[in-house]
Design an enzyme around this catalytic site. Structure first.
Site, short mmCIF file in Angstrom:
data_model
loop_
_atom_site.label_atom_id
_atom_site.label_comp_id
_atom_site.label_asym_id
_atom_site.label_seq_id
_atom_site.Cartn_x
_atom_site.Cartn_y
_atom_site.Cartn_z
N ASP A 70 -24.47 -18.89 -20.90
CA ASP A 70 -25.94 -19.73 -21.25
C ASP A 70 -25.93 -20.06 -22.88
OD1 ASP A 70 -26.82 -19.43 -18.54
OD2 ASP A 70 -27.27 -17.39 -18.98
N GLU A 97 -24.29 -13.90 -17.41
CA GLU A 97 -25.03 -15.42 -16.95
C GLU A 97 -26.71 -14.70 -16.77
OE1 GLU A 97 -24.66 -19.04 -15.67
OE2 GLU A 97 -23.13 -17.84 -16.53
N ASP A 98 -27.58 -15.70 -17.13
CA ASP A 98 -28.78 -15.75 -16.66
C ASP A 98 -29.43 -14.40 -17.17
OD1 ASP A 98 -28.38 -18.24 -15.86
OD2 ASP A 98 -28.76 -17.87 -13.64
N TYR A 138 0.65 -1.28 -0.20
CA TYR A 138 0.05 0.23 -0.06
C TYR A 138 1.00 1.20 -0.11
CZ TYR A 138 -4.38 2.64 0.62
OH TYR A 138 -5.58 3.45 0.53
N LYS A 148 -21.04 -19.88 -9.51
CA LYS A 148 -20.32 -19.81 -10.48
C LYS A 148 -18.94 -19.45 -10.40
CE LYS A 148 -21.06 -20.22 -15.10
NZ LYS A 148 -22.19 -21.14 -15.85
N ALA A 176 -31.67 -18.42 -25.68
CA ALA A 176 -30.02 -18.15 -25.64
C ALA A 176 -29.29 -19.48 -25.92
CB ALA A 176 -29.61 -17.52 -24.29
#
Length: 488
Positions: free
Chosen positions: A239, A213-214, A116, A171, A274
């Site tokens: 998908d 996704e979805d 940092y 996922k 899809a």
């Protein structure tokens, strides 16, 4: 046409039960569970005294209602006291399934100064001078955003962003477990196409890839196409492409088993969303004999009106004989049935009308388009999306390795060559000398899969195929998601 749902680990329960301390008590418990249609997977003694034994009985059930029936059957036994029932799936999700962990220990002031301030400022300046260094010096080199608007969650429909989060967490966990990829859920409280595109573009600098996704069709096609155009990192709609890759891999081996060629078979695809659209386009590019697409409008064919743009494209590029009947008629004499739609659309008798040595991929989850037990009476090869059935076609075979390969290659886009290479790699992991009617794809836990897919995708990224010559055949079809530019 209803079928009896099969018990699965997705509806596993653990029941804490006090039973009399006699020799027959445990046997009565397991017999009762079996008679109720569940499967005992574990039985552990928790405690005991001179008169009673406390046990945890774990079993797989078919659904929540079936779980209640099992508990009632146990409760009805003489001398049995059900103390507690735990749903093991909900227990697994308590507090979420993923976390952030630091790669550096930060044990000393020296380490803190380099990780940092003040040391990090030097790295910031280096990236400002050469933005490409972000891939080398930050998490961007190994991080993927799993983006969803919650509009098409599993097979459950439009549940919204919060309800989609358990899927996106899962996922991300799969990305890490199978591909060593750090992924993070990004669930969006909007289903507006312009807003989704704008948000993903804005967050893209932190990521090496975007996994959509979805997201419901046909909106997902336009979102992916616009993001692919705008970003310099791969955009992959799992998908679509993940499903298509796995289906092509499974079909490649299935055709090897039955001794047929892709160019000679007729395929019926139930579900033109899809997944179905991507499957069909990939098969068309590979030279499939013919495809009939079936969805809510029936068999898509030329001459239909009021089709959305994606369906209109399919109607014009499939179904050579322009069949316009129902699904049962479509599969008559067909070589292959691929379902990515809804449960219980067909019976075993329907499968019996297919061509000799037929192939059935019934992928609706958890209940497939046809009872796999009935389908096996007539089809040479049956595959589902279920983990408790042979030949599970699961996207986890594809996306971890695909992204691993793209990230390693510093790829800027996902290509058709990568899709084909990934499918071939998955099919070849099994090996032509190992395939048979119950083994056409490798196990999702086969440690060879992700590395093989990653290597194939890296090779495709570094050595892309030459552009096809102008030709009206399948090789000249547009990119899987690029049609949205012409078909918004």
């Amino acid at each position: 046409m209803a079928i009896t749902r099969l018990p699965s680990a997705g509806f596993s329960i653990t029941i804490r039960i006090a039973v009399p301390a006699d020799a027959s008590s445990i046997g009565r418990l397991t017999t009762s569970v079996g008679e109720a249609g569940a499967i005992v997977t574990a039985l552990d003694v928790v405690d005991s005294d001179p008169t009673h034994v406390l046990v945890d009985l774990t079993c797989d059930t078919a659904d929540a209602g079936h779980a209640d029936q099992v508990v009632q059957a146990i409760s009805a036994l003489d001398g049995v006291d059900v103390r507690k029932v735990s749903d093991r799936t909900f227990l697994l999700h308590l507090g979420g399934k993923i976390e952030v962990s630091s790669k550096v220990a930060l044990r000393t002031r020296d380490e803190l100064s380099r990780a940092y301030t003040p040391g990090v400022a030097r790295v910031c300046m280096a990236i400002a001078e050469n933005p490409a260094d972000a891939r080398r010096l930050t998490i961007k080199r190994n991080t993927v955003a799993v983006v969803s608007d919650g509009s098409a969650v599993l097979g459950l429909g439009n549940l919204g962003p919060a309800a989609s989060l358990p899927v996106m967490e899962g996922k991300a966990a799969l990305f890490k477990r199978f591909g060593g990829v750090d992924a993070w859920p990004v669930v969006l409280d909007t289903q507006d196409t312009d807003e989704i595109v704008s948000i993903v573009k804005a967050i893209a600098p932190a990521y090496g890839g975007i996994n959509l996704e979805d997201i419901a069709a046909p909106r997902c096609f336009e979102i992916e196409a616009r993001l692919r155009e705008a970003l310099d990192i791969p955009v992959f709609h799992d998908d679509q492409h993940g499903t298509a890759i796995c289906v092509l891999a499974a079909l490649t081996n299935a055709l090897r088993v039955v001794g047929k060629q892709l160019a000679d078979v007729r395929v019926v695809v139930s579900g033109a969303g899809a997944a179905g659209t991507a499957i069909m386009k990939l098969l068309l590019r590979q030279g499939v004999g013919d495809i009939i697409a079936y969805d809510r409008q029936g068999a898509l064919h030329r001459g239909q009106t009021d089709l959305n743009s994606a369906w209109q494209w399919l109607a014009e590029n499939t179904n050579k004989e322009n069949y316009s009947g129902d699904l049962r008629g479509a599969i008559r004499d067909a070589d292959v049935f691929i379902g990515v739609s809804a449960p219980n659309l067909l019976t075993g008798e329907d499968i019996a009308t297919m061509a000799k040595d037929s192939i059935v991929f019934a992928l609706a989850n958890p209940d497939p388009e046809v009872d796999p037990r009935e389908a096996r009476k007539h089809a040479a090869i049956v595959a589902t999306g279920r983990s408790d059935q042979p030949n599970q076609i699961n996207n986890v075979l594809a996306f971890p390795g695909v992204f691993r390969g793209m990230l390693d290659a510093h790829a800027e886009e996902f290509t058709e060559e990568m899709a084909t290479a990934a499918a071939n790699a998955i099919a070849d992991v099994v090996g032509e000398d190992k395939i048979n009617p119950t083994v056409i794809v490798p196990s999702v836990f086969d440690s060879r899969v992700a590395p093989a897919v990653a290597a194939a995708v890296r090779a495709a990224a570094h050595n892309p195929a030459p552009a096809p010559a102008a030709d009206p055949g399948p090789a000249d079809l547009p990119e899987i998601a690029a049609e949205a530019s012409a078909n918004p």
